[in-house]
Structure formats: structure tokens, C-alpha cells
Design a protein around this motif. Sequence first.
Motif, PDB file in Angstrom:
ATOM      1  N   GLN A   1     -12.724   8.826  -5.809  1.00 48.96           N
ATOM      2  CA  GLN A   1     -12.021   7.549  -5.717  1.00 48.96           C
ATOM      3  C   GLN A   1     -10.508   7.746  -5.680  1.00 48.96           C
ATOM      4  N   LYS A   2     -10.027   8.696  -6.462  1.00 53.73           N
ATOM      5  CA  LYS A   2      -8.591   8.994  -6.437  1.00 53.73           C
ATOM      6  C   LYS A   2      -8.194   9.614  -5.112  1.00 53.73           C
ATOM      7  N   ILE A   3      -9.041  10.502  -4.601  1.00 52.77           N
ATOM      8  CA  ILE A   3      -8.757  11.128  -3.304  1.00 52.77           C
ATOM      9  C   ILE A   3      -8.734  10.065  -2.213  1.00 52.77           C
ATOM     10  N   ARG A   4      -9.719   9.160  -2.274  1.00 57.54           N
ATOM     11  CA  ARG A   4      -9.789   8.081  -1.284  1.00 57.54           C
ATOM     12  C   ARG A   4      -8.524   7.235  -1.306  1.00 57.54           C
ATOM     13  N   GLN A   5      -8.063   6.876  -2.492  1.00 61.60           N
ATOM     14  CA  GLN A   5      -6.859   6.057  -2.616  1.00 61.60           C
ATOM     15  C   GLN A   5      -5.632   6.806  -2.124  1.00 61.60           C
ATOM     16  N   LYS A   6      -5.575   8.103  -2.415  1.00 63.11           N
ATOM     17  CA  LYS A   6      -4.435   8.909  -1.966  1.00 63.11           C
ATOM     18  C   LYS A   6      -4.392   8.975  -0.447  1.00 63.11           C
ATOM     19  N   ILE A   7      -5.553   9.179   0.179  1.00 59.00           N
ATOM     20  CA  ILE A   7      -5.606   9.242   1.636  1.00 59.00           C
ATOM     21  C   ILE A   7      -5.220   7.899   2.243  1.00 59.00           C
ATOM     22  N   GLU A   8      -5.717   6.822   1.641  1.00 60.57           N
ATOM     23  CA  GLU A   8      -5.368   5.494   2.155  1.00 60.57           C
ATOM     24  C   GLU A   8      -3.866   5.247   2.053  1.00 60.57           C
ATOM     25  N   ASN A   9      -3.257   5.683   0.957  1.00 63.02           N
ATOM     26  CA  ASN A   9      -1.805   5.514   0.800  1.00 63.02           C
ATOM     27  C   ASN A   9      -1.037   6.307   1.856  1.00 63.02           C
ATOM     28  N   ILE A  10      -1.496   7.528   2.128  1.00 58.28           N
ATOM     29  CA  ILE A  10      -0.845   8.358   3.148  1.00 58.28           C
ATOM     30  C   ILE A  10      -0.949   7.696   4.515  1.00 58.28           C
ATOM     31  N   LEU A  11      -2.141   7.182   4.818  1.00 60.36           N
ATOM     32  CA  LEU A  11      -2.337   6.530   6.111  1.00 60.36           C
ATOM     33  C   LEU A  11      -1.480   5.277   6.221  1.00 60.36           C
ATOM     34  N   ASN A  12      -1.404   4.518   5.149  1.00 66.42           N
ATOM     35  CA  ASN A  12      -0.604   3.289   5.178  1.00 66.42           C
ATOM     36  C   ASN A  12       0.863   3.564   5.428  1.00 66.42           C
TER      37      ASN A  12
END
Length: 388
Positions: free
Chosen positions: A7-18
Amino acid sequence: MVELDFQKIRQKIENILNERLSPWATPHSAARRERPEELLAGDYRLPFSIDTDRILHSLAYTRYIDKTQVFSLSDNIHITRRVIHVQLVSKIARTIGRYLGLNEDLIEAISLGHDIGHPPFGHEGERFLDRLARMHNLPSFQHNIQGVRALRHLERGGQGWNLTLQVYDGILCHDGESDTYSLVPEKEKDFSRLDEEIIRRAQDPSYPLRPMTLEGCVVRLADTISYIGRDIEDAILVGLIRREDIPPRCQKVLGRTNGSIVFRLVTDLIAHSWGKGSVSFSPEVAEALKELKAFNLEHIYLNEAIKKDMDKIAWLFERLFERCLEDLHQGRREAPIFRDFLIHMPESYLQETPPPQIVIDFIAGMTDEYFVSLARELFFPGRLRAFL
């Protein structure tokens, strides 16, 4: 074994993409589904990426492999099939989206799903089914509407895939055959609006549709980019036209090979859409593209050489439709429509769907080869090849 907090990895990737997205892009957080879902434990995929996976694993996507694009009944293995076309749309649209700072996952999902609703034998098959639908008091048959219907209501034994609104909208509004060279998204949509647009478009095929996302707009223009030069190459391959037949202005502005046509259209679209909330070609390129589409229409799509057996195919569509409808009314459980289609659907579908619509759903999902083999089985055992 190292345990990861997905879940943390998912959020980190989403933040990078954003951080890479433009102000006009669609973030994953904007994804909306018709039915709420809880993420599986440890599922690190983002919403539009999940949609891509669902489309790739759909039965309808698998059937792309034997649905032709323009040249039906051709034994040439190098002629473009629909599975290649949607992959080309995906690649081209993602390239454009990358340079414009858009959501590539959303682009990929729309691209791969945009032609799911195409029946066998391409746009000719679509025309035949539309005529049959109207004869039986059904709304107009259009492959974009059928694509949404298939993914939303027919797949997974009638459960549908519960894709996001943005993906359904992109599929409904892709319309790569229209003469549109500039698009601004129509953002304020919800599932009620999706249903409304489906009804209006079914009642009036000329009813204008615009995607709700800039990503959907990109896919719509990439659809044209992907087929316009590729169809020319296929036509040259089968001896329908010569490369020298391409209009001089089109050769000068766009080039005379599929590679140069794709490159110049993509480059121009990026250059004239950069930093904007819309996508468009330059006036010069738009005019050349319009002329090239008119050339393809006259010399390829309406060419009698590729339509020589279409009257026979149209007759088979009618015969097959009436046979399946009769099998339904008579309740012949051994018939192909029960054996190969309704066996996978819930009883509620059979009870709630008008019989002509059930037949439409069955035929629309067929591949070219299945259509031919079924016609052989029902009408011309051992003799259909001679008929065609």
C-alpha cells in the motif's frame, strides 16, 4: 523473505506519477466505478491499470485475434487484424500522452478496449447488424455502444467488469472515423450521463460525442493515426492501389509510407497540443489528413474489389440471425446460440433481454472464422468455401 508494504509502494508510485501529470491530465484518484470495490490485500495496481488488466483478460479481447480490420476473407497473413490495430492505437496514444503529461494507464485501457464491440467482417458487419437491429425494432447497432455493453454487462457471465467511468466513456466516444481534427474534453459526466449518451447515440448515430478526458481525446485521434497509413500499406500489399496513387499534397505533407505518416501526425499533434487542455493538428496537417481519409474512402473502403463477396456475407448475416432467433423462440437448447453463448449467461439475461438483442449480442461477439464455420455447420455442410 522481505515483506513489502504494497500500500505504501502503491501510494509512492501514484505520487510520482501525479508529479509528472499536466494540469489537464486525469489522475488515478479521479477514477469512478459503478459499483464500489475493496482492493485485494496487497494489490498495488492503480485503478486504470486494473482496467487494462481486466480488458486484456476478457474473452472479447481474446477474440480480437480473428477479427479483420478492412480486408475480410483474405488469406494473406500479413493483413492487419483488429488485435494489431488496438495495440498500435495503444502505442501511438501512449507516446502522445507521455509527451503531453497525460495518464498513460488510462490511455492504454481505452485503447485496448475501444474496438471490443466490433462484429465479424469489420464495418460491413456493423452495417449488416445495424440493418437487422432496425428491422427488429432495436436501437441502432454501433460497435462503440456494443463495446461498452459487452464490457459492462455481458462479460464474466453477465456480471461485467465494473470498469471505470472514464474508460467506458473513452470507448463510447472513440469514433476514429469522424472528421474531427481538434478535441476539447467534455468533463462533467457521470454514469447517468453515460447512459443518456448511449441512448441518444443509439437513437441518432449522428449525435455528437466528446470524451470526458483529454486521454480519451488522444485515443480518438490516435485511432485515425493508427489506421490511415496502415490501411494504405495493406491495400498496396494486396494490389488494390499503388504507392504513387497517394495524393501529391498528402505525400508532401505526411509522407508516402505508414511509418512517415504516423511519425508526422504524432509529431504535429504533440507540437500543437503542448501546454493546452485540448488536442489538435495544425491546419496544414489537418487538411492533408482530411484529403488522405477521402482518398482511402474512395480507393480502399468503397472499392468494389474488396466488396465482391459482401452481398453473400450480408445474406449469411440475415440467415444466421433468423436461424438463431428461431432457435431461441423454439427453446432448442442444442442450438449454437444456447451451446456457445447462453450457456455462459445467467437465466436473468435470457428472461430480461429481448430475443433479437440476444441474437445481436451473440453475432457481434463472433470472430470471422467462427461466423464462417457456423454458417457452414448450419447451412452449407462441407460446401461454404465454394459459396464464398
